[in-house]
Design an enzyme around this catalytic site. Structure first.
Site, PDB file in Angstrom:
ATOM      1  N   HIS A  21       0.844  -1.209   0.000  1.00 54.39           N
ATOM      2  CA  HIS A  21       0.000   0.000   0.000  1.00 54.39           C
ATOM      3  C   HIS A  21       0.876   1.254   0.000  1.00 54.39           C
ATOM      4  CE1 HIS A  21      -3.457   2.505   1.687  1.00 54.39           C
ATOM      5  NE2 HIS A  21      -2.395   3.256   1.932  1.00 54.39           N
ATOM      6  N   GLU A  22       1.840   1.301   0.907  1.00 52.87           N
ATOM      7  CA  GLU A  22       2.725   2.470   0.975  1.00 52.87           C
ATOM      8  C   GLU A  22       3.584   2.586  -0.277  1.00 52.87           C
ATOM      9  OE1 GLU A  22       2.402   4.730   3.172  1.00 52.87           O
ATOM     10  OE2 GLU A  22       0.937   3.596   4.345  1.00 52.87           O
ATOM     11  N   HIS A  25       1.736   4.608  -2.887  1.00 54.14           N
ATOM     12  CA  HIS A  25       1.922   6.050  -2.717  1.00 54.14           C
ATOM     13  C   HIS A  25       3.304   6.473  -3.208  1.00 54.14           C
ATOM     14  CE1 HIS A  25      -1.751   6.414  -0.471  1.00 54.14           C
ATOM     15  NE2 HIS A  25      -1.320   5.738   0.576  1.00 54.14           N
TER      16      HIS A  25
END
Length: 376
Positions: A21-22, A25
């Site tokens: 998920h990170e 980004h």
């Protein structure tokens, strides 16, 4: 391997998903030329790190996920003048929105991959429907099931001569025959009986539809339905959409008044059921039980569902969730005015406090009063 080891491995997979998920980004921010100052796995004291270019990569002591530090996202950390053009706040709304969306989107992609593997590699299980309970009355009258003589434990082999292989199929057939007799072939203690019953309209939770007056569950495993990889992708997309819709509805039940009341009841000693909310600790235990039972289909479906839940939760339009950042971007785009995000700090604190308290309560329940093993 033991249930505990399987559960730990599943927990590690969830942590890895958070890191992915990170990374979403991180990747999109880098693609738009936004300065990313840090990308760490874990939280707390730094164990190891290395700098590559302008970004520091490393590992911290608490393996509970990961984070990226993007220049200009924290309103309390000023950006050096030379970095302002490459800060998050300096970029157009569309780019900022894509940086934020890249995180939650990874969860839906992971769910799609897990479901594709499920449908193509393992297949969806088919279970013989079993009558779990028989209502004596329905809408104030003797229920059709009670009148016909159906009993708890009856395994439904066929309806009107058509073999049935799921509880959903059984329910669909009964609802398609309002006021018309249907013949149920049931297995009762190794002996098969033909039982005739007529579905009648009844109102349940404000909805009116034909019913026999029974609750139906899954019985013996009949086999698995597999499909080719191309069709599996299509089925995965459909299931992801269906689960997303169900999760959105469930989200209000979990965090709304009814959900909070249920957690309070459980903390007071009420017995736990399979439908109660669980934390990642409880989900890891259930995953370990599924793996121990070699029910890989259930394990993959659980993994996909958790990812969809986390993806939806992250899109809630409140700070500090990703959806809160998206709401700010939308507000600034519509009003053409910058919003001082420091004004949102009290809201973020309240939301974060509630989520932490709720999560710790459920983790405590998962430790002292776990959800019953559904694979026994």
């Amino acid at each position: 391997m033991s249930t505990t080891i399987y559960g730990i491995l599943f927990f590690a997979c969830i942590i890895l998903v958070i890191v992915v998920h990170e990374a979403g980004h991180f990747s999109v921010a880098k693609a738009f030329g936004i300065k990313v100052e840090e990308f760490f796995v874990g939280f707390g004291p730094r164990l190891w790190s290395v700098r590559r270019g302008e970004t520091e990569y490393g590992v911290k002591a608490l393996p509970l996920g990961g984070y990226v530090k993007i220049a200009g996202m924290n309103p309390y950390q000023p950006v050096p003048p030379e970095d302002v053009p490459r800060s998050y706040a300096a970029k157009p709304p569309l780019q900022r929105a894509l940086v934020i969306l890249a995180g939650p989107i990874t969860h839906f992609l992971i769910a799609m991959i897990a479901l594709t593997v499920l449908f193509a590699g393992f297949g969806t299980p088919r279970y013989r429907p079993v009558i779990d309970g028989v209502q004596q009355t329905l809408s104030g009258q003797p229920s059709p099931a009670f009148v016909a003589g159906l009993q708890p434990g009856d395994a439904v082999v066929a309806v009107n001569g058509v073999p049935v292989s799921s509880a959903d199929q059984f329910v669909s057939i009964t609802r398609a025959h309002p006021g018309r007799p249907i013949v149920l072939t049931v297995d009762r203690g190794g002996v098969r009986y033909a039982i005739t019953a007529t579905p009648e309209y009844a109102t349940v939770a404000g909805q009116r539809f034909p019913r026999l007056g029974v609750t139906v569950g899954d019985g013996a495993l009949l086999g698995y339905d597999r499909t080719n990889p191309v069709r599996a992708v299509g089925r995965a997309a459909i299931y992801t959409g269906s689960v997303t819709k169900a999760v959105i509805v469930r989200l209000g039940d979990v965090f709304g008044p009814a959900g909070i009341h249920r957690v309070i009841q459980l903390l007071g000693g009420a017995p736990r059921t399979a439908n109660d909310v669980s934390s990642v600790v409880g989900a890891s235990r259930v995953a370990g039980q599924a793996a121990q039972a070699h029910d890989w289909s259930a394990l993959l479906f659980l993994f996909a569902t958790i990812n969809i839940f986390v993806g939806i939760l992250n899109l809630v339009p409140l700070p500090p969730f990703d959806g809160g950042h998206l709401a700010v971007v939308a507000w600034e785009k519509l009003t053409r005015r910058r919003l001082d995000q420091r004004r949102l700090a009290p809201v973020a604190a309240v939301v974060l406090g509630f989520v932490l308290l709720f999560s710790l309560s459920v983790i405590y329940l998962d430790l002292v009063n776990p959800v019953p093993n559904p694979f026994r």
